[in-house]
Write an enzyme that holds these catalytic residues in place. Structure first.
Site, PDB file in Angstrom:
ATOM      1  N   SER A   3       0.803  -1.223   0.000  1.00 35.39           N
ATOM      2  CA  SER A   3       0.000   0.000   0.000  1.00 35.39           C
ATOM      3  C   SER A   3       0.837   1.275   0.000  1.00 35.39           C
ATOM      4  CB  SER A   3      -0.949   0.027   1.207  1.00 35.39           C
ATOM      5  OG  SER A   3      -0.247   0.322   2.394  1.00 35.39           O
ATOM      6  N   LYS A  34       1.232   4.015   7.503  1.00 39.05           N
ATOM      7  CA  LYS A  34       0.482   4.890   6.602  1.00 39.05           C
ATOM      8  C   LYS A  34       0.927   6.342   6.786  1.00 39.05           C
ATOM      9  CE  LYS A  34      -2.456   1.915   4.735  1.00 39.05           C
ATOM     10  NZ  LYS A  34      -1.663   0.739   5.141  1.00 39.05           N
TER      11      LYS A  34
END
EC number: 3.4.21.88
Length: 234
Positions: free
Chosen positions: A155, A192
């Site tokens: 990701s 993230k």
């Protein structure tokens, strides 16, 4: 000689790599330079590459490395303790780049604990146990406590973070909006980019396959922020 925009972009990339260990995304570069489209960023990057100031890293989506800085920039603001700029990303066989001598090597690296795997994708169980230790160049570290996590997932590929990379994390419970962090959500940890949006916290991926997740401020616990990464070849 660089144009003003070329110089601004080069210094933005340089500072972002120093702060986070990875190059900024095209969207971040576009926003920082206040350009209307990514095509302008593409042209600036191509110009910087042709002049030998940056290079694209093979097999890494949109990843850049600063090769040199304009003479006036390097003279005005040399990195602490170093005579020339060194990127925060080291690639090789699992060890830091060789130093001039064994004594220098011993002084220029630090053994950090590998605490397990961190998800760059769907959150996985929180990291708890030390698996082994990894020598990390002192050039990547500053003051404070650091640890290492192995990345699992894709990701964050557009931030230059690949599955199997080892990310260097500076331990802490605060982060500035826009920094890449280890975030604990409930009993799950994830890697993230953190954005503060009003009273909410957004955890953004760097891969269009993954959606941004929004949480209340009391739902996200920052465990540390990214300062660099090491890539091993097997």
């Amino acid at each position: 000689m660089l144009t003003r925009k070329q110089h601004e972009l080069l210094m933005f990339i340089h500072e972002r790599i120093k702060e986070t260990g990875v190059s900024p995304s095209f969207d971040e570069m576009k926003e920082a330079l206040d350009l209307a489209s990514k095509s302008g960023i593409h042209r600036l990057i191509t110009a910087l590459e042709e002049r030998g100031f940056i290079r694209r890293l093979a097999h890494r989506a949109r990843a850049l490395e600063v090769v040199k800085l304009p003479q006036q920039a390097t003279a005005a603001a040399p990195p602490k303790g170093r005579g020339a700029f060194r990127p925060q990303v080291f690639e090789g066989g699992g060890a830091p780049p060789p130093a001039a001598s064994p004594a220098a090597a011993a002084n220029d690296s630090r053994e950090l604990p590998i605490l397990g795997r961190i998800a760059a994708g769907t959150p996985i169980d929180a990291i708890q146990h030390e698996r082994e230790r990894l020598p990390v160049p002192e050039a990547m570290l500053g003051a404070g406590e650091h640890y290492v996590l192995e990345v699992q997932g894709d990701s964050m590929i557009e931030a230059g973070i690949l599955d199997g990379d080892y990310v260097i994390i500076k331990k802490g419970d605060t982060a500035t909006s826009g920094e890449i962090v280890v975030a604990l959500v409930g009993e799950e940890a994830t890697l993230k980019r953190l954005r503060k949006k009003g009273g909410s916290i957004a955890l953004e991926a760097a891969n269009p396959k993954y959606e941004t997740r929004i949480f209340g401020p009391d739902q996200v616990e920052v465990q540390g922020k990214l300062v660099g990464l090491i890539r091993r070849y097997h």
